[in-house]
Design an enzyme around this catalytic site. Structure first.
Site, short mmCIF file in Angstrom:
data_model
loop_
_atom_site.label_atom_id
_atom_site.label_comp_id
_atom_site.label_asym_id
_atom_site.label_seq_id
_atom_site.Cartn_x
_atom_site.Cartn_y
_atom_site.Cartn_z
N CYS A 86 -6.35 -9.47 -3.18
CA CYS A 86 -5.63 -8.86 -2.06
C CYS A 86 -6.57 -8.25 -1.03
O CYS A 86 -6.13 -7.59 -0.10
CB CYS A 86 -4.64 -7.82 -2.56
N ARG B 210 1.17 -1.04 -5.28
CA ARG B 210 -0.04 -0.35 -5.72
C ARG B 210 0.24 1.15 -5.79
O ARG B 210 0.81 1.71 -4.85
CB ARG B 210 -1.19 -0.62 -4.74
N ARG C 29 -18.11 -0.07 4.08
CA ARG C 29 -17.27 -1.07 4.75
C ARG C 29 -16.97 -0.73 6.21
O ARG C 29 -16.55 -1.60 6.98
CB ARG C 29 -15.97 -1.29 3.96
N ASN D 108 -12.37 -5.75 -0.36
CA ASN D 108 -12.83 -4.79 0.66
C ASN D 108 -13.73 -3.74 0.02
O ASN D 108 -14.79 -3.40 0.54
CB ASN D 108 -11.64 -4.10 1.33
N ASP D 109 -13.29 -3.24 -1.14
CA ASP D 109 -14.12 -2.27 -1.85
C ASP D 109 -15.14 -2.94 -2.74
O ASP D 109 -16.26 -2.46 -2.87
CB ASP D 109 -13.23 -1.32 -2.67
N ARG E 60 0.86 -1.19 0.00
CA ARG E 60 0.00 0.00 0.00
C ARG E 60 0.90 1.24 0.00
O ARG E 60 1.29 1.72 1.06
CB ARG E 60 -0.90 -0.01 1.23
N GLU F 18 -11.86 -3.83 -8.09
CA GLU F 18 -12.51 -3.54 -6.80
C GLU F 18 -13.78 -2.71 -6.99
O GLU F 18 -14.36 -2.23 -6.03
CB GLU F 18 -11.54 -2.87 -5.82
#
Ligand code: PEP
Ligand code: MG
Length: 568
Positions: free
Chosen positions: A501, A331, A464, A453-454, A295, A430
Site C-alpha cells: 500500500c 489501518r 521521506r 513509504n516508510d 488511513r 514498513e
C-alpha cells in the site's frame, strides 16, 4: 487585469473555475488584516454580530425543515450566544484595548470560553467549545473568510491552510481544484485531494492574498501555474488542454471495468488508498477492487477530542458499505511521525519518526485502541473487513495486538453488540525489522501489506520528506527490493496473502516485478489505478518473471529503473 502566480504543482491536471476562499486557520488572515479607527472597528463587530445571528437563524430553519431537531437546537444555542449582550459588551471593551475587530472578537470569546471551562458542571464546561466556534464565525465574517456554502458548479478552494475536515466534507464533484498558501506536499488536505485526483497547487505563500473570492482562475496542477482573470486567448488554450485531459479520462474510464490480468491470465487485485469514506465513490469509478488502506488517522484529525467508539463505528461502517462486499482494509491509527495529533499531548521528541508513533501509541493507550478495534469489528457486520496494524517491529508487539483484538470481541459480546468474527488481522511491513522477520511474523498474522513509504525511509536512512536527499530515496534500491521479495516469499510459504500500500504500488514498472514476485494486491491512490492496470494488461507473467530475474542480478537502483523503462 490578468495576473499569474506560481506555486508548487503537486496533483497534476488543469482546472478552471471560480475561487472560493476557505480555511479555518485564521492566523494568516489576522496577520494581513489592516484595522481602521476604533469606531469603525466597533461598527464592524456590530454588523458581524447581526449578520451571523441572521445566518444562524437561517440554519436553524433549514435544519428544522430537514427534520434534524438536535442540530437545529445546537445552532439555536449558537444564535443566542451571538446575541448575548454580555459577550458583545466584552467584544466592544476588547476593541478598545486591541484595536482590531477580529482580534477583539476572538479574545472576548476566548475569555468567556475559559470561564465556562472552569465550571464544575460538565454541561457548562462543554459550552466553551461552542463559544469559541461562534467567536470564530464572527471573526471570519469580519475577515471575509467564507464558510464553504456550495453553489451549483465546482469551485477552486483557496486558503493559506485548509483543514482536512473542510475538504473532506465537500463532495468531490464540487471541487475543481485546490490552492494552498502553505507549502506541505504531505499535509492531509493534499492527501485527500490526491485520493480524489483534484488538481492542486501548494506553496503559494503570502501571494495567496492576491487571489480574491469569486476570482476566475485557471490552475495547472503539474506546473504550479495559477492564472487569475485570464485573457480570452489563454482561456482558449487551456480549454483545449482540458479537452485532452477529458479524452484521457474517458480512455481510462473504459479500463475501469476490465480486470488487472496479464496476457497469460495472472490476476492481481488493484485496490485504493483512502482517507475518508467519501473517497470510496471516486475510487470505484477508477475501477478499484476494494480498499487496501483506509488511513483511519483522518477520523481522529480535524477535531478537538478523541472520537468515541460510536463516532468511529459510523465512519468505518460508511466506508465498508460503500465497498459493496469488496475487502476494506482499515489501518489502526498511525499517529505520530509526520501526523501529530495535538489533543493526545505526546511529548515533543527529537526523532518523531523513530519515536512514540503508530502501534506504539496504541499499545500504551487502551482507552484509544480498544474502542477503535471494537468500532472496526462492528463495522465488519456490513461487509468484508480487515484490520491492519502499522509500524510493527517484532512478534511481541503483534501478540499484544492480538490480545487486544480478542479482548475487544469479549467486550462486544458482553455489551450485546453485533460484530463480525471473520475480520482478518494483519500488519504493515514498513520497518526493515518486520521485513527481516517476515518468515516468523507470517506464522501469527493473517496478511502482510508492505508500506514502502516508510520501508524505503527506514531501510536507506533517508527522510521521506527531505528534498535535499530525495535522490537517495528509491524503491528500486536493491536493499529495498530484497526486503520486499523476502516478505512476499515469506507470505507465500506460510499461505497468507501479501499486498502493498506504499507509493511503489502506483509505479507501473514496479508493479510488473511485484507481480512476478507473487504479490496478491496493489493498493494506491485511485487515480493511479488505470496506468498500473494498463501496464499489467500489456505483459505476460512469463515475461515479468524474466524481467525480475534480470533485476535481481543488478547492483544499483538507477540501473534497475533504467532497465525496467527500456524492457517494458
Ligand atoms: C507507508 O508507509 O508506505 C504507508 C502506506 O503509510 P503512510 O504513508 O501513511 O506512512
Ligand atoms: Mg507508513
Amino acid at each position: 487585469m490578468p495576473e499569474s502566480l506560481r506555486g508548487k504543482g503537486v496533483i497534476a491536471g488543469i482546472a478552471m473555475g471560480k475561487v472560493m476562499i476557505v480555511g479555518q486557520n485564521l492566523d494568516g488572515y489576522l496577520k494581513n488584516y489592516k484595522p481602521e479607527d476604533q469606531a469603525k472597528e466597533a461598527g464592524k463587530i456590530e454588523e458581524a454580530l447581526q449578520a451571523v445571528a441572521e445566518m444562524l437563524q437561517g440554519n436553524v430553519r433549514t435544519l428544522q425543515e430537514k427534520n434534524m431537531p438536535e442540530q437545529a437546537a445546537i445552532m439555536e444555542a449558537h444564535r443566542m450566544m451571538a446575541q448575548d449582550p454580555m459577550l458583545s459588551g466584552s467584544m466592544m471593551e476588547k476593541v478598545g484595548e486591541l484595536g482590531s475587530a477580529p482580534e477583539a472578537v476572538l479574545a472576548a470569546a476566548g475569555e468567556s470560553a475559559a470561564m465556562f471551562e472552569q465550571m464544575e458542571d460538565a454541561y457548562f464546561r462543554e459550552r466553551a467549545v461552542d463559544i469559541r466556534d461562534v467567536g470564530k464565525r464572527i471573526a471570519k465574517y469580519i475577515l471575509g473568510v467564507k464558510e464553504p456554502a456550495m453553489g451549483d458548479g465546482a469551485v477552486i478552494l483557496c486558503g493559506y491552510e485548509i483543514e482536512p475536515s473542510v475538504i473532506a466534507n465537500i463532495p468531490t464533484e464540487k471541487i475543481a481544484g485546490v490552492l494552498l498558501g502553505a507549502g506541505s506536499t504531505t499535509c492531509h488536505a493534499v492527501i485527500i485531494a490526491k485520493a480524489r485526483a483534484i488538481p492542486t497547487v501548494v506553496g503559494i505563500g503570502d501571494d495567496i492574498q492576491k487571489i480574491a473570492d469569486r476570482d476566475d482562475v485557471i490552475i495547472d496542477g503539474e506546473r504550479g501555474d495559477i492564472l487569475i482573470d485570464p485573457s480570452e486567448e489563454t482561456r482558449e488554450t487551456y480549454e483545449e488542454k482540458l479537452a485532452k485531459q477529458q479524452e484521457l479520462k474517458s480512455y481510462y474510464a473504459k479500463l475501469a471495468p476490465l480486470p488487472a490480468v496479464t496476457t497469460d491470465g495472472a490476476h492481481v487485485t488493484l485496490a485504493a488508498n483512502i482517507g475518508t469514506h467519501m473517497d470510496v465513490d471516486t475510487a470505484l469509478t477508477y475501477g478499484c477492487e476494494g480498499v487496501g488502506l483506509f488511513r483511519s488517522e483522518f477520523v481522529f484529525m480535524g477535531r478537538k477530542d478523541i472520537p468515541n467508539e460510536e463516532d468511529q463505528f459510523k465512519a468505518y461502517k460508511e466506508a465498508v458499505e460503500k465497498c459493496q462486499g469488496k475487502l476494506c482494509v482499515i489501518r489502526t491509527m498511525d499517529i505520530g511521525g509526520d501526523k501529530p495529533l495535538p489533543y493526545l499531548n505526546i511529548p515533543k521528541e527529537d526523532n518523531p519518526f523513530l519515536g512514540c508513533r503508530a502501534v506504539r501509541i496504541s499499545l500504551h493507550r487502551r482507552d484509544l485502541f480498544l474502542p477503535q478495534l471494537k468500532a472496526i469489528l462492528r463495522a465488519g457486520v456490513y461487509g468484508k473487513v480487515a484490520i491492519m496494524v502499522p509500524m510493527i517491529i517484532n512478534v511481541d508487539e503483534f501478540k499484544k495486538v492480538r490480545e487486544f483484538f480478542e479482548e475487544a470481541k469479549v467486550e462486544l459480546t458482553h455489551e450485546g453488540k453485533a460484530y463480525s468474527d471473520s475480520v482478518q488481522l494483519g500488519i504493515m511491513v514498513e520497518t526493515p525489522a518486520a521485513a527481516v522477520m517476515a518468515p516468523i511474523l507470517a506464522k501469527y498474522v493473517d496478511f502482510f501489506s508492505i508500506g514502502t513509504n516508510d520501508l524505503v525511509q527506514y531501510t536507506l536512512a533517508v527522510d521521506r520528506g527531505n528534498h535535499n536527499i530525495s535522490y537517495l530515496y528509491s524503491h528500486f534500491n536493491p536493499a529495498v527490493i530484497m526486503l520486499i521479495q523476502r516478505t512476499i516469499q515469506a507470505g507465500i510459504d506460510k499461505g497468507i496473502w501479501v499486498g502493498m500500500c506504499g507509493e511503489m504500488a502506483s509505479d507501473p514498472y514496479a508493479a510488473v516485478i511485484l507481480l512476478a514476485m507473487g504479490i496478491s494486491e496493489l493498493s494506491m491512490s485511485a487515480p493511479s489505478i488505470p496506468k498500473v492496470k494498463e501496464k499489467i494488461r500489456s505483459v505476460s507473467m512469463e515475461r515479468a518473471k524474466e524481467v525480475l530475474a534480470e533485476v535481481m542480478k543488478m547492483e544499483d537502483g538507477n540501473e534497475i529503473k533504467e532497465y525496467l523503462h527500456k524492457a517494458l
